[in-house]
Write an enzyme that holds these catalytic residues in place. Structure first.
Site, PDB file in Angstrom:
ATOM      1  CG  HIS A 159      -0.127   3.172   6.113  1.00 12.01           C
ATOM      2  ND1 HIS A 159       0.448   2.515   7.170  1.00 12.01           N
ATOM      3  CD2 HIS A 159       0.109   2.297   5.063  1.00 12.01           C
ATOM      4  CE1 HIS A 159       0.054   1.222   7.194  1.00 12.01           C
ATOM      5  NE2 HIS A 159      -0.270   1.273   6.266  1.00 12.01           N
ATOM      6  CB  CYS A 163      -0.964   0.297   1.176  1.00  7.61           C
ATOM      7  SG  CYS A 163      -0.629  -0.165   2.923  1.00  7.61           S
TER       8      CYS A 163
END
Length: 346
Positions: free
Chosen positions: A225, A145
Site C-alpha cells: 500500500h 496493516c
C-alpha cells in the site's frame, strides 16, 4: 506455565499472516510454537514438515481429508487447545469471529486480526498505544496493516505535541501477491465507496482522540500500500522537528528516494537483499526527502507492507495477554531485536 516457561502458542490458519507469525514466534526466546491448524491440502502446508512444526486439522473431517493428501496430522484444533496458552487466529475474514467462541469455551486467550470487527474482542491493539490496556486480557484484535501504519505515524506526531488533525489518501494493493492469479483488478481503479474509508474509524478504535479522516482507492498492483497524508499541526514547525518526531518511533523507518528507493518495488527488493524472511517490511517506510512542512501544515508519504507490518505487533500482543513483558517498551525492544527492525534505511 511458570514465570520462566515459554508461552505456548498455537496458530490457526497458515496463510499470508499465519506463516509470518509462525516465523516470528520461532525467533522468540520466550515463546514456543506448539502447532499450526489449517484445512488446506496443497503446497502451502508442505514447508511445515521440513521446519519440524506440528500440523493440526480444524476438525476430524478435515484431518481425514488432509491425511488423504499425504499430510501427517498431529490431531485436531480441540486437542491443540488443551496444550497452549494463547491462540493467534490468522484465518480468513469472519472465520476468526466464529472461532472466538471456541477459544472462549476452552478458556484460551486469543488474538484475531484486522479482518474482524472491534466487537469480536472489545479491544484493538497497536503495541505503541494499547499494550497496557491489553495486559492480562482474554483477547485482543491486532488491527489491519493500514490501520497499524496510521496509528504508528499519527501517534509519533501526537507524542511530540504536533498533531491537530490528519487527512489521508490510501492507494491500496488489489490483492495479496500469492493470490494475484485468482483475482484482483486490471486496467482500472476502484474507490472505496464511503468517506471516511474504514481505516480512519478503525484507528479511532485504538485511540479515540485521533482526529483522522481517510479515503481509499484500490489500484492494480499487489506489492504494498502507499499512503499520502496531509496533517494540520498544532503550531508552525520545522521539517527536522517533524522528522525527529517520526524518528522517536522504532517502527517508522526513514527512506530516501534520492538513494534509489523511489518506488515500492525498490523497497521490497531491499528487504530481500537484507535477508528478511518473506522479504518482510515490518516498519512503516516513510520518505524523508519527500516530506514537506509549510508553516503548520505537514505533507508526507509512506509505504505499508500489507503482509508484514502487523507481525511485530502480533508478537507484542502475545506478550501483553500472557504477561511475558511488563511494559510496551520492554516487549517492543525484544521484538525489534529478534526481527531486526530498524529506524532507518537511509
Amino acid at each position: 506455565m511458570t514465570q520462566h516457561d515459554p508461552v505456548r502458542v498455537a496458530i490457526n490458519g497458515y496463510g499470508v499472516i499465519g506463516k509470518r507469525v509462525a516465523t516470528a514466534v520461532l525467533a522468540q526466546k520466550d515463546m514456543r510454537l506448539a502447532g499450526v491448524v489449517d484445512i488446506a491440502t496443497d503446497w502451502r502446508l508442505r514447508p511445515l514438515e521440513e521446519q519440524g512444526i506440528d500440523l493440526y486439522a480444524a476438525s476430524s473431517e478435515h484431518a481425514q481429508t488432509m491425511r488423504g493428501a499425504g499430510f501427517t496430522i498431529a490431531g485436531t484444533l480441540d486437542a491443540l487447545l488443551g496444550q497452549v496458552d494463547v491462540v493467534v487466529d490468522c484465518t480468513p475474514k469472519r472465520i476468526a469471529a466464529q472461532n472466538a467462541e471456541i477459544y472462549r469455551a476452552n478458556g484460551r486467550k486469543f488474538i484475531v486480526h484486522g479482518g474482524e470487527k472491534h466487537d469480536v474482542t472489545g479491544h484493538s491493539f497497536v503495541a505503541e498505544v494499547s499494550f497496557d490496556s491489553a495486559a492480562g486480557r482474554a483477547a485482543t484484535r491486532v488491527v489491519s496493516c493500514n490501520t497499524t501504519s496510521i496509528v504508528r505515524t499519527l501517534t509519533a506526531l501526537k507524542r511530540a505535541g504536533l498533531l491537530k488533525r490528519a487527512r489521508g489518501t490510501l492507494l491500496r494493493r488489489a490483492t495479496d501477491p500469492w493470490e494475484s492469479h485468482l483475482g484482483g483488478i486490471m486496467n482500472t481503479l476502484v474507490p472505496e465507496p464511503d468517506i471516511p474509508s474504514h481505516q480512519g474509524p478503525d484507528a479511532q478504535s485504538v485511540d479515540p482522540q485521533l482526529d483522522v479522516v481517510t479515503m481509499a482507492v484500490k489500484v492494480p498492483q499487489t506489492l504494498a500500500h502507499l499512503h499520502y497524508w496531509s496533517v494540520l499541526l498544532t503550531r508552525n514547525a520545522s521539517k527536522e522537528e517533524v522528522l525527529d518526531a517520526f524518528r522517536a518511533s522504532s517502527r517508522i523507518a526513514l527512506i530516501r528516494a534520492g538513494d534509489g528507493l523511489a518506488a515500492i518495488n525498490t523497497v521490497k527488493e531491499l528487504m530481500a537483499d537484507l535477508g528478511r524472511p518473506h522479504d518482510n517490511l515490518y516498519e512503516v517506510a516513510l520518505w524523508e526527502d519527500m516530506l514537506k512542512v509549510e508553516g503548520d501544515e505537514l505533507f508526507y508519504a509512506y509505504m505499508v507492507d500489507n503482509q508484514a507490518i502487523v507481525i511485530p505487533d502480533t508478537i507484542d500482543a502475545i506478550r501483553a495477554l500472557t504477561g511475558l513483558a511488563r511494559t510496551a517498551e520492554d516487549s517492543i525492544a525484544q521484538t525489534n531485536e529478534t526481527l531486526g527492525i530498524r529506524a532507518a534505511f537511509c
